[in-house]
Design a protein around this motif. Structure first.
Motif, short mmCIF file in Angstrom:
data_model
loop_
_atom_site.label_atom_id
_atom_site.label_comp_id
_atom_site.label_asym_id
_atom_site.label_seq_id
_atom_site.Cartn_x
_atom_site.Cartn_y
_atom_site.Cartn_z
N THR A 122 0.81 -1.21 0.00
CA THR A 122 0.00 0.00 0.00
C THR A 122 0.85 1.27 0.00
OG1 THR A 122 -0.19 -0.13 2.42
CG2 THR A 122 -1.99 -1.07 1.10
N THR A 123 2.05 1.19 0.56
CA THR A 123 2.96 2.34 0.50
C THR A 123 3.34 2.65 -0.94
OG1 THR A 123 3.87 1.89 2.69
CG2 THR A 123 5.19 3.27 1.23
N ILE A 124 3.68 1.61 -1.70
CA ILE A 124 4.02 1.80 -3.12
C ILE A 124 2.84 2.38 -3.87
CG2 ILE A 124 4.67 0.59 -5.25
CD1 ILE A 124 6.13 -1.47 -3.51
N SER A 125 1.64 1.85 -3.60
CA SER A 125 0.44 2.36 -4.26
C SER A 125 0.19 3.82 -3.90
CB SER A 125 -0.77 1.52 -3.86
OG SER A 125 -1.95 2.03 -4.42
N SER A 126 0.31 4.15 -2.62
CA SER A 126 0.07 5.52 -2.16
C SER A 126 1.04 6.49 -2.81
CB SER A 126 0.20 5.60 -0.63
OG SER A 126 -0.76 4.79 0.01
N LEU A 127 2.31 6.12 -2.90
CA LEU A 127 3.32 6.99 -3.50
C LEU A 127 3.03 7.24 -4.98
CD1 LEU A 127 6.51 5.51 -1.81
CD2 LEU A 127 5.59 7.81 -1.47
#
Length: 467
Positions: A350-355
């Motif tokens: 989800t961090t990758i998606s959010s970025l």
């Protein structure tokens, strides 16, 4: 159309991700969601003004390419495709390792993931109408469920419902684990790490409304309703959850919606809620695989992706693009096999998606600022101007920098922060090859000519209105 868009913006980020944000930040997570929602409202207002500035704009990739140049259309289009792929991977991970495991604890999670991916492909292959009808009911179920949970929770609070030595009360927001800011400053900052993922897909509200028959009416109505939806679905549900159950009892690896009824001793209700959140995750993944296949189809027709992904089946479905998206969803199986399930795998992905979504939101604001400078006459004539248009884009940019710093404070989100640049490096290498084509050379030359003409028109307009 708007119900589908709303449903796409309410997914695992709220149902699953809020468990970790509550356990990290405490009741202050309410402020976290309100701050993020406040900032993204201005991104949506900028997007709304741009979408209505030209009748040919269908989405942000269209106006990014038109305003900033062909490179922007390429980077925004492919990154948005990647955004939803990664979001879909996160959804499949949660479905397999949390929601299905709630009923079948001994069943291999990677097998469940394969079944889920197969279901998603089956839902999208028949026809566009089939997707629309399925997503309509998915969205309706979770919206009704959240509303029902809020009502039930309020009844429990008013009646003083007791469970495990605690009484349901709004006082629980202040009387447990150090009070409202029980997670401390570090916990408050850390709450932004996962909470921002709850808002991915919020731009679907605007783009879906922009494709209706009357966008001049529907788009402002949809965008202006965003604050109300945030207060109801995000803030309202979290206030009720932490009032019924003290925040110290929430787990990062468990959906707080399921936990609430489990702690209350309502086993049957817990199963029902688990079914609802499972439906929600399927809805989010369903929206994601639909979006990725259509975005890849659009990239192909614009010359930014291989031609075979621009082909339609007999039922007008971009079948090849859909299958490629399904193949990339298999990354969830790999992550589950290596034990990156529940909160750990969810946090990294989800961090990758959010970025990546933050990159898209940033280019929306950059496009807006360039639009105001190069097309002042269009901004002056707009009936849906972004409020605080000269200041708020920079405030939001500063907030995005703050989010980048927040991702450093947790090992899992830091891993995602470190991994994300790999995507942009690969994307940049691809563009270096793509820009050599005659098609892109001609597109860049045409864009430069348009920009020069618009600068002249802007200068003439300013001179005329200066006096």
């Amino acid at each position: 159309m708007q119900l589908i868009a709303i449903g796409g913006a309410i997914g695992t980020g709220l149902f699953m991700g809020s468990g970790k944000t509550i356990s990290v930040a405490g009741p202050a997570v309410i402020l976290v969601y309100m701050i993020i929602g406040f900032m993204l409202y201005f991104v949506m207002r900028a997007m709304g003004e741009l979408l209505l500035s030209k009748s040919g704009y269908r989405n942000f990739a269209d106006f990014a390419a038109d305003i900033l140049g062909p490179w922007a259309g390429y980077f925004v289009g492919w990154t948005y495709w990647f955004c939803w792929i990664v979001t879909g991977v996160a959804d499949v991970i949660v479905i397999a390792s949390v929601y299905v495991k709630f009923w079948a604890d001994s069943f291999p999670v990677w097998v469940t993931a394969l079944v889920v991916i197969g279901i998603l492909l089956a839902l999208n292959l028949p026809s566009v109408r089939g997707f629309g009808e399925t997503e309509f009911w998915f969205a309706l179920i979770k919206i009704v469920a959240i509303s029902a949970l809020i009502v039930v929770g309020l009844v429990m609070i008013v009646t003083g419902f007791e469970h495990a030595g605690a009484t349901a009360s709004f006082a629980n927001l202040f009387n447990h684990g150090g009070g409202f800011f029980g997670g401390g400053w570090i916990g408050f900052v850390g709450g932004f790490q996962i909470a921002v993922f709850a808002f991915v897909g919020i731009e679907l509200v605007g783009t879906a409304a922009a494709e209706t028959k009357d966008p001049e009416h529907n788009l402002p109505k949809a965008v202006n309703a965003i604050p109300v939806r945030i207060l109801l679905f995000y803030v309202g549900s979290l206030v009720v959850l932490m009032s019924v159950v003290p925040w110290t009892r929430f787990s990062a690896d468990e959906s707080p919606f399921v936990m609430l009824f489990s702690l209350a001793g309502l086993g049957a209700a817990a199963h029902l809620v688990n079914l609802v959140v499972l439906t929600s995750a399927l809805s989010s993944a369903n929206s994601g695989i639909y979006s990725t296949s259509r975005m890849l189809y659009g990239l192909s027709t614009d010359g930014d992706a291989p031609r075979q992904f621009g082909k339609l089946s007999k039922r007008k479905v971009p079948q090849n693009a859909l299958f490629l998206s399904g193949v990339f969803l298999l990354a969830s199986v790999v992550l589950l096999v290596f034990g990156l399930d529940q909160s750990k795998g969810f946090s990294v992905v989800t961090t990758i998606s959010s970025l990546c979504f933050m990159f898209v939101w940033t280019l929306i604001l950059v496009s807006y600022l360039v639009h105001r400078k190069r097309r002042p006459q269009a901004h002056a004539e707009s009936k849906f101007k972004m409020p605080g248009g000269l200041v708020m884009p920079w405030v939001v940019f500063a907030f995005f920098v703050f989010l980048l710093v927040a991702f450093v404070f947790d090992a899992d989100t830091l891993a995602g922060l470190i991994a994300t640049p790999i995507w942009f490096i690969l994307l940049g290498i691809g563009y270096l090859f793509l820009r050599r084509s005659r098609f892109h050379a001609a597109a860049r030359a045409e864009h430069r000519a348009i920009v020069a003409k618009e600068h002249q028109e802007a200068a003439a307009w300013r001179a005329e209105h200066a006096g």
